[in-house]
Design a protein around this motif. Sequence first.
Motif, PDB file in Angstrom:
ATOM      1  N   SER A  43       9.618   4.749   6.488  1.00 24.17           N
ATOM      2  CA  SER A  43       9.007   5.899   7.172  1.00 24.17           C
ATOM      3  C   SER A  43      10.122   6.864   7.555  1.00 24.17           C
ATOM      4  N   THR A  44       9.751   8.049   7.999  1.00 25.23           N
ATOM      5  CA  THR A  44      10.797   9.008   8.387  1.00 25.23           C
ATOM      6  C   THR A  44      11.471   8.576   9.686  1.00 25.23           C
ATOM      7  N   THR A  45      10.690   8.071  10.623  1.00 22.52           N
ATOM      8  CA  THR A  45      11.229   7.723  11.946  1.00 22.52           C
ATOM      9  C   THR A  45      11.705   6.279  12.036  1.00 22.52           C
ATOM     10  N   GLN A  46      11.245   5.450  11.115  1.00 18.80           N
ATOM     11  CA  GLN A  46      11.442   3.995  11.166  1.00 18.80           C
ATOM     12  C   GLN A  46      10.845   3.416  12.449  1.00 18.80           C
ATOM     13  N   ASP A  47       9.883   4.115  13.012  1.00 19.22           N
ATOM     14  CA  ASP A  47       9.202   3.604  14.205  1.00 19.22           C
ATOM     15  C   ASP A  47       7.776   3.239  13.810  1.00 19.22           C
ATOM     16  N   SER A  62       0.871  -1.165   0.000  1.00 25.32           N
ATOM     17  CA  SER A  62       0.000   0.000   0.000  1.00 25.32           C
ATOM     18  C   SER A  62       0.913   1.220   0.000  1.00 25.32           C
ATOM     19  N   SER A  63       0.678   2.138  -0.921  1.00 28.97           N
ATOM     20  CA  SER A  63       1.629   3.238  -1.095  1.00 28.97           C
ATOM     21  C   SER A  63       0.897   4.554  -1.317  1.00 28.97           C
ATOM     22  N   MET A  64       1.306   5.587  -0.578  1.00 32.64           N
ATOM     23  CA  MET A  64       0.699   6.901  -0.783  1.00 32.64           C
ATOM     24  C   MET A  64       1.568   7.764  -1.689  1.00 32.64           C
ATOM     25  N   THR A  65       2.890   7.702  -1.487  1.00 29.71           N
ATOM     26  CA  THR A  65       3.776   8.573  -2.261  1.00 29.71           C
ATOM     27  C   THR A  65       4.770   7.806  -3.141  1.00 29.71           C
ATOM     28  N   GLY A  66       4.575   6.489  -3.270  1.00 31.62           N
ATOM     29  CA  GLY A  66       5.348   5.726  -4.256  1.00 31.62           C
ATOM     30  C   GLY A  66       6.505   4.901  -3.726  1.00 31.62           C
ATOM     31  N   HIS A  67       6.928   5.119  -2.476  1.00 34.69           N
ATOM     32  CA  HIS A  67       8.093   4.372  -1.978  1.00 34.69           C
ATOM     33  C   HIS A  67       7.804   2.881  -1.836  1.00 34.69           C
ATOM     34  N   SER A  68       6.664   2.568  -1.245  1.00 33.96           N
ATOM     35  CA  SER A  68       6.334   1.147  -1.044  1.00 33.96           C
ATOM     36  C   SER A  68       6.136   0.462  -2.391  1.00 33.96           C
ATOM     37  N   LYS A  69       5.585   1.203  -3.331  1.00 35.52           N
ATOM     38  CA  LYS A  69       5.403   0.622  -4.669  1.00 35.52           C
ATOM     39  C   LYS A  69       6.767   0.256  -5.268  1.00 35.52           C
ATOM     40  N   GLY A 115       4.264   2.128   4.081  1.00 32.81           N
ATOM     41  CA  GLY A 115       4.743   3.297   4.811  1.00 32.81           C
ATOM     42  C   GLY A 115       3.894   3.465   6.052  1.00 32.81           C
ATOM     43  N   ILE A 116       4.214   4.504   6.818  1.00 27.60           N
ATOM     44  CA  ILE A 116       3.472   4.816   8.045  1.00 27.60           C
ATOM     45  C   ILE A 116       2.937   6.234   7.899  1.00 27.60           C
ATOM     46  N   TYR A 117       1.683   6.436   8.217  1.00 28.24           N
ATOM     47  CA  TYR A 117       1.030   7.737   8.043  1.00 28.24           C
ATOM     48  C   TYR A 117       0.358   8.113   9.359  1.00 28.24           C
ATOM     49  N   ASP A 118       0.871   9.178   9.968  1.00 28.37           N
ATOM     50  CA  ASP A 118       0.391   9.563  11.311  1.00 28.37           C
ATOM     51  C   ASP A 118       0.396   8.352  12.246  1.00 28.37           C
ATOM     52  N   GLY A 119       1.443   7.594  12.156  1.00 28.16           N
ATOM     53  CA  GLY A 119       1.649   6.477  13.078  1.00 28.16           C
ATOM     54  C   GLY A 119       1.052   5.143  12.655  1.00 28.16           C
ATOM     55  N   GLY A 140      12.013   6.625   4.687  1.00 29.51           N
ATOM     56  CA  GLY A 140      11.153   7.012   3.568  1.00 29.51           C
ATOM     57  C   GLY A 140      10.873   8.497   3.712  1.00 29.51           C
ATOM     58  N   SER A 141      11.146   9.269   2.692  1.00 29.61           N
ATOM     59  CA  SER A 141      11.053  10.723   2.812  1.00 29.61           C
ATOM     60  C   SER A 141       9.616  11.213   2.939  1.00 29.61           C
ATOM     61  N   PHE A 142       9.486  12.324   3.643  1.00 32.98           N
ATOM     62  CA  PHE A 142       8.206  13.040   3.703  1.00 32.98           C
ATOM     63  C   PHE A 142       8.568  14.522   3.625  1.00 32.98           C
ATOM     64  N   LEU A 143       8.100  15.195   2.575  1.00 28.12           N
ATOM     65  CA  LEU A 143       8.501  16.577   2.288  1.00 28.12           C
ATOM     66  C   LEU A 143      10.041  16.619   2.243  1.00 28.12           C
TER      67      LEU A 143
HETATM   68  C1  LIG Z   1       0.594  12.029   5.166  1.00 28.11           C
HETATM   69  C2  LIG Z   1       1.863  11.384   5.649  1.00 28.11           C
HETATM   70  C3  LIG Z   1       2.015  11.117   7.006  1.00 28.11           C
HETATM   71  C4  LIG Z   1       3.200  10.513   7.474  1.00 28.11           C
HETATM   72  N1  LIG Z   1       3.315  10.216   8.812  1.00 28.11           N
HETATM   73  C5  LIG Z   1       4.437   9.576   9.248  1.00 28.11           C
HETATM   74  C6  LIG Z   1       4.551   9.201  10.625  1.00 28.11           C
HETATM   75  O1  LIG Z   1       3.658   9.382  11.442  1.00 28.11           O
HETATM   76  N2  LIG Z   1       5.703   8.605  11.022  1.00 28.11           N
HETATM   77  C7  LIG Z   1       6.733   8.353  10.161  1.00 28.11           C
HETATM   78  O2  LIG Z   1       7.753   7.828  10.595  1.00 28.11           O
HETATM   79  N3  LIG Z   1       6.643   8.671   8.839  1.00 28.11           N
HETATM   80  C8  LIG Z   1       5.521   9.279   8.370  1.00 28.11           C
HETATM   81  N4  LIG Z   1       5.390   9.592   7.042  1.00 28.11           N
HETATM   82  C9  LIG Z   1       6.465   9.190   6.122  1.00 28.11           C
HETATM   83  C10 LIG Z   1       6.094   7.936   5.340  1.00 28.11           C
HETATM   84  O3  LIG Z   1       5.879   6.836   6.191  1.00 28.11           O
HETATM   85  C11 LIG Z   1       7.198   7.616   4.341  1.00 28.11           C
HETATM   86  O4  LIG Z   1       7.309   8.682   3.437  1.00 28.11           O
HETATM   87  C12 LIG Z   1       6.932   6.338   3.576  1.00 28.11           C
HETATM   88  O5  LIG Z   1       8.105   5.993   2.874  1.00 28.11           O
HETATM   89  C13 LIG Z   1       5.763   6.494   2.639  1.00 28.11           C
HETATM   90  O6  LIG Z   1       5.597   5.363   1.847  1.00 28.11           O
HETATM   91  P1  LIG Z   1       4.787   5.456   0.484  1.00 28.11           P
HETATM   92  O7  LIG Z   1       5.565   6.395  -0.424  1.00 28.11           O
HETATM   93  O8  LIG Z   1       4.735   4.094  -0.029  1.00 28.11           O
HETATM   94  O9  LIG Z   1       3.442   6.038   0.803  1.00 28.11           O
HETATM   95  C14 LIG Z   1       4.247  10.203   6.559  1.00 28.11           C
HETATM   96  C15 LIG Z   1       4.083  10.498   5.201  1.00 28.11           C
HETATM   97  C16 LIG Z   1       2.918  11.076   4.731  1.00 28.11           C
HETATM   98  C17 LIG Z   1       2.773  11.359   3.262  1.00 28.11           C
END
Ligand SMILES: Cc1cc2nc3c(=O)[nH]c(=O)nc-3n(C[C@H](O)[C@H](O)[C@H](O)COP(=O)(O)O)c2cc1C
Length: 140
Positions: free
Chosen positions: A81-85, A8-15, A50-54, A110-113
């Motif tokens: 994820s950014t934190t790897q937690d 499952s991927s929101m921004t493409g990393h998991s894909k 990835g992880i999104y808001d935990g 995994g980058s976020f912004l």
């Molecule tokens: C909306 C959003 C919320 C996120 N929240 C977290 C978070 O709570 N903790 C964390 O470690 N990373 C967080 N991240 C970072 C993602 O887990 C990370 O970018 C991941 O590689 C996304 O995978 P994807 O590209 O397959 O969606 C968040 C990213 C997005 C876009």
Amino acid sequence: MNASVVYSSMTGHSKKLALAIAEELDITAYNVKLEAPEIKNNDVVFIVSGIYDGVASKQLMDFIDNLEPDQVKAVALVMSSTTQDYSKCQIKRELEKKNIPIAGEFSCSGSFLVIKLGHPNKEEIKQAVEFARQIYNQYI
Ligand SMILES: Cc1cc2nc3c(=O)[nH]c(=O)nc-3n(C[C@H](O)[C@H](O)[C@H](O)COP(=O)(O)O)c2cc1C
């Protein structure tokens, strides 16, 4: 050997990670947001997220909620994820509740912004593929 990748991927990393693993192992990668994975007599399922808001996506958690031990011997996790937690996400707890063993876990940035920009990078994708290959070989 029967194995699958479910991601499952929101921004493409998991894909990216999921498709690299699927290509290396010559197995199907299912995007849970688009299709219902067909998991039958699998030795191992690689869950990539990835992880999104935990937490992980609802679609991925629904997939895990519906997964039964007679469909799969074990699951391996590939997380970014950014934190790897990912301790707060329910993936491991749900699998444990269902008595589905976790064969192994891989986690990378995994980058976020601008946070962890450029990750997962080529080296991390290579490491994820190597991890998956090792798990796969264990289950043959
Ligand atoms: C909306 C959003 C919320 C996120 N929240 C977290 C978070 O709570 N903790 C964390 O470690 N990373 C967080 N991240 C970072 C993602 O887990 C990370 O970018 C991941 O590689 C996304 O995978 P994807 O590209 O397959 O969606 C968040 C990213 C997005 C876009």
